[in-house]
Design an enzyme around this catalytic site. Structure first.
Site, PDB file in Angstrom:
ATOM      1  NE  ARG A 122      -2.759  -0.373   3.446  1.00  0.00           N
ATOM      2  CZ  ARG A 122      -3.462   0.474   4.201  1.00  0.00           C
ATOM      3  NH1 ARG A 122      -4.538   1.057   3.726  1.00  0.00           N
ATOM      4  NH2 ARG A 122      -3.092   0.718   5.439  1.00  0.00           N
ATOM      5  CE  LYS A 187       1.737  -7.215   5.348  1.00  0.00           C
ATOM      6  NZ  LYS A 187       1.331  -5.823   5.170  1.00  0.00           N
ATOM      7  NE  ARG A 322       1.871  -0.102  12.466  1.00  0.00           N
ATOM      8  CZ  ARG A 322       1.386  -0.284  11.230  1.00  0.00           C
ATOM      9  NH1 ARG A 322       0.221  -0.872  11.052  1.00  0.00           N
ATOM     10  NH2 ARG A 322       2.050   0.109  10.174  1.00  0.00           N
TER      11      ARG A 322
HETATM   12  P1  ATP Z   1      -0.547  -1.042   7.215  1.00  0.00           P
HETATM   13  O1  ATP Z   1      -1.266  -1.610   6.039  1.00  0.00           O
HETATM   14  O2  ATP Z   1      -1.327  -1.145   8.452  1.00  0.00           O
HETATM   15  O3  ATP Z   1       0.010   0.322   6.979  1.00  0.00           O
HETATM   16  P2  ATP Z   1       2.030  -2.408   6.913  1.00  0.00           P
HETATM   17  O4  ATP Z   1       3.113  -1.716   7.654  1.00  0.00           O
HETATM   18  O5  ATP Z   1       2.046  -3.887   6.878  1.00  0.00           O
HETATM   19  O6  ATP Z   1       0.632  -2.021   7.502  1.00  0.00           O
HETATM   20  P3  ATP Z   1       1.675  -2.407   4.119  1.00  0.00           P
HETATM   21  O7  ATP Z   1       1.703  -1.291   3.131  1.00  0.00           O
HETATM   22  O8  ATP Z   1       0.377  -3.112   4.315  1.00  0.00           O
HETATM   23  O9  ATP Z   1       2.155  -1.832   5.492  1.00  0.00           O
HETATM   24  O10 ATP Z   1       2.770  -3.456   3.701  1.00  0.00           O
HETATM   25  C1  ATP Z   1       4.018  -3.044   3.176  1.00  0.00           C
HETATM   26  C2  ATP Z   1       5.078  -3.290   4.229  1.00  0.00           C
HETATM   27  O11 ATP Z   1       5.178  -4.702   4.422  1.00  0.00           O
HETATM   28  C3  ATP Z   1       6.448  -2.863   3.793  1.00  0.00           C
HETATM   29  O12 ATP Z   1       6.714  -1.554   4.202  1.00  0.00           O
HETATM   30  C4  ATP Z   1       7.374  -3.856   4.483  1.00  0.00           C
HETATM   31  O13 ATP Z   1       7.692  -3.430   5.778  1.00  0.00           O
HETATM   32  C5  ATP Z   1       6.520  -5.073   4.663  1.00  0.00           C
HETATM   33  N1  ATP Z   1       6.827  -6.185   3.727  1.00  0.00           N
HETATM   34  C6  ATP Z   1       7.343  -6.136   2.498  1.00  0.00           C
HETATM   35  N2  ATP Z   1       7.442  -7.362   1.972  1.00  0.00           N
HETATM   36  C7  ATP Z   1       6.964  -8.190   2.907  1.00  0.00           C
HETATM   37  C8  ATP Z   1       6.797  -9.578   2.963  1.00  0.00           C
HETATM   38  N3  ATP Z   1       7.126 -10.380   1.928  1.00  0.00           N
HETATM   39  N4  ATP Z   1       6.271 -10.095   4.094  1.00  0.00           N
HETATM   40  C9  ATP Z   1       5.913  -9.308   5.138  1.00  0.00           C
HETATM   41  N5  ATP Z   1       6.042  -7.988   5.144  1.00  0.00           N
HETATM   42  C10 ATP Z   1       6.560  -7.434   4.045  1.00  0.00           C
HETATM   43  C1  BTN Z   2       0.487  -4.800   1.652  1.00  0.00           C
HETATM   44  O1  BTN Z   2       0.531  -5.493   2.675  1.00  0.00           O
HETATM   45  O2  BTN Z   2       0.751  -3.603   1.638  1.00  0.00           O
HETATM   46  C2  BTN Z   2       0.020  -5.407   0.363  1.00  0.00           C
HETATM   47  C3  BTN Z   2       1.025  -6.318  -0.273  1.00  0.00           C
HETATM   48  C4  BTN Z   2       0.469  -6.896  -1.565  1.00  0.00           C
HETATM   49  C5  BTN Z   2       1.485  -7.689  -2.332  1.00  0.00           C
HETATM   50  C6  BTN Z   2       0.874  -8.368  -3.527  1.00  0.00           C
HETATM   51  S1  BTN Z   2       1.954  -9.543  -4.296  1.00  0.00           S
HETATM   52  C7  BTN Z   2       0.856  -9.690  -5.648  1.00  0.00           C
HETATM   53  C8  BTN Z   2       0.372  -8.295  -5.957  1.00  0.00           C
HETATM   54  N1  BTN Z   2       1.293  -7.598  -6.810  1.00  0.00           N
HETATM   55  C9  BTN Z   2       1.833  -6.547  -6.210  1.00  0.00           C
HETATM   56  O3  BTN Z   2       2.678  -5.781  -6.721  1.00  0.00           O
HETATM   57  N2  BTN Z   2       1.361  -6.426  -4.961  1.00  0.00           N
HETATM   58  C10 BTN Z   2       0.398  -7.459  -4.657  1.00  0.00           C
END
Ligand code: ATP
Ligand code: BTN
Length: 325
Positions: A122, A187, A322
């Site tokens: 995101r 996560k 959070r």
């Molecule tokens: P929120 O959606 O509440 O803001 P979030 O911190 O998980 O939570 P997201 O945008 O949902 O943010 O997810 C992207 C984040 O997830 C990245 O900034 C990184 O820290 C983490 N991330 C990236 N790749 C992975 C992965 N393969 N597994 C778990 N976490 C990952």
């Molecule tokens: C998040 O937690 O912020 C969302 C992560 C979403 C990752 C998936 S992997 C398949 C699809 N292609 C992308 O580039 N992002 C989503």
């Protein structure tokens, strides 16, 4: 060109056994030095390749590669298979489907990849996407009722991920509003919904799921939050094609349920799996932090946040939730 070469090398290595740089070079009409550079890149992409002088290159572990026909065969009997494309190397499975809008996609069409060079989370964040060990899956879903029907899509998808994981492993994951799947406090999967259209006109959505299955050590170092992968929680070896088929099947089922009756009938299931239900939380909106108690979600997919005894719906967007213990 580099992509074609790398895909060729991956296919050659996936057969098992050693293959020499000379042999690969002859097949591809490039030098051994060029092959060795591509091997280095493949290692950086998450493939565990080693070399032995006089023998050549070999994978340390055999790959459980994705296959369109294996996924279709693993779908439950009687279910209709959507169109499924499997890519080896791609920028992002979501971006790929978005580029094919509006006319080149069928309802429920799926794109999967072994590796994403620019996997997205995101708000422009990066999704770490090493080769051949996790799941990167996107599905196209047409929204006849316009973007208003898009509210709640990430919750519907999170429920589908939880259904798929449970049906395969008996593991009950937890869901964090609006788009995260947690297991053991870390996560496991993230969901990204991309939308294209107007509020009151038929619109398009691309639903992306990134699910960690076998996180390679090198990739893990790049993640800046607590993560987990599904294989670490299961004694039995999880097959990537079977897991993909389960995700596709359950996602289609939940999307149809949502199309017919909205979120209402799914709220109890969400609350059973809600990571923070009735717990203190903080909501981060840019620089602002609001403390409150999570009271679940409503039928529009909004978070219900209790602040000073009053429950307010919080709609998605630039907000993160959070725990606040
Ligand atoms: P929120 O959606 O509440 O803001 P979030 O911190 O998980 O939570 P997201 O945008 O949902 O943010 O997810 C992207 C984040 O997830 C990245 O900034 C990184 O820290 C983490 N991330 C990236 N790749 C992975 C992965 N393969 N597994 C778990 N976490 C990952
Ligand atoms: C998040 O937690 O912020 C969302 C992560 C979403 C990752 C998936 S992997 C398949 C699809 N292609 C992308 O580039 N992002 C989503």
């Amino acid at each position: 060109m580099a992509k074609v070469v790398r895909e060729h090398i991956i296919r050659a290595l996936a057969k098992g056994g050693f293959i020499s740089g000379q042999n690969l070079g002859d097949q591809l009409n490039i030098s051994r030095t060029a092959i060795s550079k591509h091997i280095k890149t493949l290692t950086e992409m998450g493939l565990d390749i080693y070399s032995v002088t006089g023998k050549g290159y070999k994978l340390s572990q055999s790959l459980n590669l994705l296959s369109n026909s294996k996924i279709i065969n693993a779908l439950p009997k009687g279910s209709t298979a959507p169109e499924i494309e499997v890519h080896s190397i791609i920028d992002s499975t979501n971006s790929y489907l978005l580029r094919r809008l509006p006319n080149q996609l069928s309802q429920g069409q799926v794109c999967l990849a072994e590796y994403q060079s620019t996997g997205r989370g995101r708000r422009g964040r990066q999704w770490i996407s090493p080769f051949g060990s996790q799941i990167y899956l996107s599905m196209y879903w047409y929204l006849e009722q316009g973007l208003s029907a898009a509210m709640g899509l990430s919750l519907v998808t999170a429920l589908a991920v939880s259904d798929a994981v449970f049906s395969l492993t008996n593991i009950q994951v937890q869901l964090k509003w609006p788009n995260d799947v947690y297991l053991g406090g870390a996560k496991l999967a993230g969901i990204l919904i991309d939308l294209d259209g107007q509020a009151l006109e038929p619109s398009h959505s691309v639903i992306g799921i990134g699910l960690n299955l076998n996180m390679p050590a090198q990739a893990a170092k790049k993640i800046d939050q607590k993560w987990t992968d599904l294989q670490s929680h299961s004694q039995r070896q999880i097959d990537r094609n079977i897991l993909s088929a389960q995700l596709i099947y359950h996602l289609l089922k939940r999307l149809q349920q949502h199309q017919e009756g909205g979120l209402t009938a799914m709220l109890d299931e969400w609350h059973d799996r809600d990571l923070y239900l009735n717990k203190p939380v903080k909501l981060l909106t840019g620089e602002r932090t609001t403390q409150g108690i999570c009271r679940g979600v409503n039928s529009q997919g909004a978070l219900l946040l209790e602040v000073n005894g009053q429950v307010k719906p919080i709609y998605g967007g630039e907000v993160s939730l959070r725990g606040d213990e």
